[in-house]
Design a protein around this motif. Structure first.
Motif, PDB file in Angstrom:
ATOM      1  N   ARG A   1     -67.456  -5.493  26.087  1.00  0.00           N
ATOM      2  CA  ARG A   1     -66.417  -4.458  26.207  1.00  0.00           C
ATOM      3  C   ARG A   1     -66.185  -4.096  27.682  1.00  0.00           C
ATOM      4  O   ARG A   1     -65.043  -3.957  28.129  1.00  0.00           O
ATOM      5  CB  ARG A   1     -66.815  -3.230  25.399  1.00  0.00           C
ATOM      6  CG  ARG A   1     -65.753  -2.138  25.377  1.00  0.00           C
ATOM      7  CD  ARG A   1     -66.114  -1.025  24.408  1.00  0.00           C
ATOM      8  NE  ARG A   1     -66.048  -1.481  23.021  1.00  0.00           N
ATOM      9  CZ  ARG A   1     -67.116  -1.702  22.252  1.00  0.00           C
ATOM     10  NH1 ARG A   1     -68.347  -1.498  22.727  1.00  0.00           N
ATOM     11  NH2 ARG A   1     -66.971  -2.128  21.011  1.00  0.00           N
ATOM     12  N   ALA A   2     -67.264  -3.972  28.438  1.00  0.00           N
ATOM     13  CA  ALA A   2     -67.130  -3.619  29.854  1.00  0.00           C
ATOM     14  C   ALA A   2     -66.456  -4.737  30.643  1.00  0.00           C
ATOM     15  O   ALA A   2     -65.625  -4.480  31.517  1.00  0.00           O
ATOM     16  CB  ALA A   2     -68.511  -3.317  30.436  1.00  0.00           C
ATOM     17  N   VAL A   3     -66.799  -5.985  30.326  1.00  0.00           N
ATOM     18  CA  VAL A   3     -66.182  -7.125  31.001  1.00  0.00           C
ATOM     19  C   VAL A   3     -64.684  -7.175  30.716  1.00  0.00           C
ATOM     20  O   VAL A   3     -63.859  -7.317  31.630  1.00  0.00           O
ATOM     21  CB  VAL A   3     -66.836  -8.454  30.567  1.00  0.00           C
ATOM     22  CG1 VAL A   3     -65.945  -9.640  30.918  1.00  0.00           C
ATOM     23  CG2 VAL A   3     -68.181  -8.622  31.239  1.00  0.00           C
ATOM     24  N   ILE A   4     -64.331  -7.053  29.456  1.00  0.00           N
ATOM     25  CA  ILE A   4     -62.919  -7.160  29.072  1.00  0.00           C
ATOM     26  C   ILE A   4     -62.096  -6.039  29.693  1.00  0.00           C
ATOM     27  O   ILE A   4     -60.994  -6.257  30.195  1.00  0.00           O
ATOM     28  CB  ILE A   4     -62.790  -7.184  27.538  1.00  0.00           C
ATOM     29  CG1 ILE A   4     -63.394  -8.484  26.987  1.00  0.00           C
ATOM     30  CG2 ILE A   4     -61.331  -7.059  27.108  1.00  0.00           C
ATOM     31  CD1 ILE A   4     -63.606  -8.492  25.491  1.00  0.00           C
ATOM     32  N   LYS A   5     -62.642  -4.835  29.686  1.00  0.00           N
ATOM     33  CA  LYS A   5     -61.934  -3.715  30.314  1.00  0.00           C
ATOM     34  C   LYS A   5     -61.759  -3.943  31.813  1.00  0.00           C
ATOM     35  O   LYS A   5     -60.719  -3.611  32.387  1.00  0.00           O
ATOM     36  CB  LYS A   5     -62.697  -2.408  30.076  1.00  0.00           C
ATOM     37  CG  LYS A   5     -62.558  -1.853  28.669  1.00  0.00           C
ATOM     38  CD  LYS A   5     -63.303  -0.528  28.549  1.00  0.00           C
ATOM     39  CE  LYS A   5     -63.105   0.103  27.178  1.00  0.00           C
ATOM     40  NZ  LYS A   5     -63.841   1.388  27.060  1.00  0.00           N
ATOM     41  N   GLY A   6     -62.788  -4.509  32.444  1.00  0.00           N
ATOM     42  CA  GLY A   6     -62.707  -4.729  33.880  1.00  0.00           C
ATOM     43  C   GLY A   6     -61.756  -5.841  34.262  1.00  0.00           C
ATOM     44  O   GLY A   6     -61.006  -5.725  35.237  1.00  0.00           O
TER      45      GLY A   6
END
Length: 288
Positions: free
Chosen positions: A133-138
């Motif tokens: 989730r953090a990767v995709i948001k970033g």
């Protein structure tokens, strides 16, 4: 113009296309000559040979007649044609994901072995939900929350290939930078490092890290995935995610080049045991 998308090519459709190209080359016929002798439209033939379109049964039979296919070849290719639209993994929401990604998912689900090198990210098959989730948001700062969650769900469900009855064999090599980069915060990264250590204990998973101290190495040009399949007749595949778009490479020259690159990376990286020790220090550092 219709907005309806075609399903991405399946591995079976790719193999069928490859076999038809080979048969045509063996009888030394151009596409134009095939069209003249069978009446199969030239554009249709091109799309069939590029795995863009599934041939109708009568079209396939006409091609096999012209190419002088043996009974064994005929039986095999007709069976491929009948199942060429079967998707190994594709959820109902696949139409909302990028076309290249849904194609990749389908190939990955039918692969025997995936060799994945990543320079900046933890491989998708090894990501925790919070890290994903953090990767995709970033990476996609303008994506809606709905789109982010859809992509997270797809990424996590992909990981079922590692626990199916005949699991995918995953060999993942990462640059140390991929596990040092603070994605989502210390807690997320500590959880991700622990998950990698657990995965490394699975017999179907091999993990290696390339320490930062190794300096320059062949993988610095970018990440890639090499796949092979249980059926030796199905061509190997290399997937490269680039800023200009996703690439699926199938030529023998490209396959050899990336296989050689992966072998060099295996040699540069720490062995699996030492890699787990390094992950342990990463995990301890993130927990401080």
């Amino acid at each position: 113009m219709s907005g309806k998308r075609q399903n991405p090519p399946t591995v079976r459709l790719r193999r069928l296309a490859a076999e038809l190209r080979l048969l045509r080359s063996q009888v030394d016929l151009t596409r134009e000559e095939v069209t003249a002798q069978t009446g199969v439209n030239g554009v249709t033939l091109y799309r069939i040979e590029k795995a863009i379109s599934r041939p109708q049964k009568r079209t396939l039979q006409a091609l096999l007649d012209l190419y002088g296919a043996s009974e064994a070849q005929r039986k095999d290719l007709l069976a491929l044609q009948s199942r060429s639209q079967d998707q190994g993994w594709l959820r109902p929401y696949h139409s909302e994901l990028p076309e290249e990604y849904t194609a990749y998912i389908g190939f990955e689900a039918e692969a025997r072995t995936v060799r994945n090198y990543e320079s900046l990210f933890v491989p998708g098959l090894a990501q925790t939900e919070r890290y994903a989730r953090a990767v995709i948001k970033g990476v996609l700062p303008t994506a809606s929350q709905e789109d982010v969650e859809r992509r997270v769900q797809a990424r996590i469900e992909r990981q079922a290939v590692l626990t199916k009855p005949e699991p995918l064999q995953l060999w993942a090599i990462m640059d140390e930078a991929a596990v040092r980069r603070m994605v989502g915060g210390r807690e997320v990264m500590a959880e991700q490092a622990r998950h990698l250590c657990q995965l490394a204990e699975e017999p179907q998973v091999t993990l290696q890290l390339i320490p930062l101290a190794k300096g320059a190495h062949p993988g610095m040009t970018g990440s890639f995935v090499h796949m092979d399949f249980p059926d030796p007749q199905i061509p190997e595949l290399v997937y490269v995610d680039t800023p200009a778009g996703d690439l699926f490479l199938e030529s023998e020259t490209e396959i050899r080049r990336y296989k050689s690159m992966f072998e060099h990376l295996q040699a540069v990286a720490l062995d699996p045991g030492e890699s787990v020790k390094l992950l342990g220090t990463v995990c301890a550092g993130q927990s401080d």
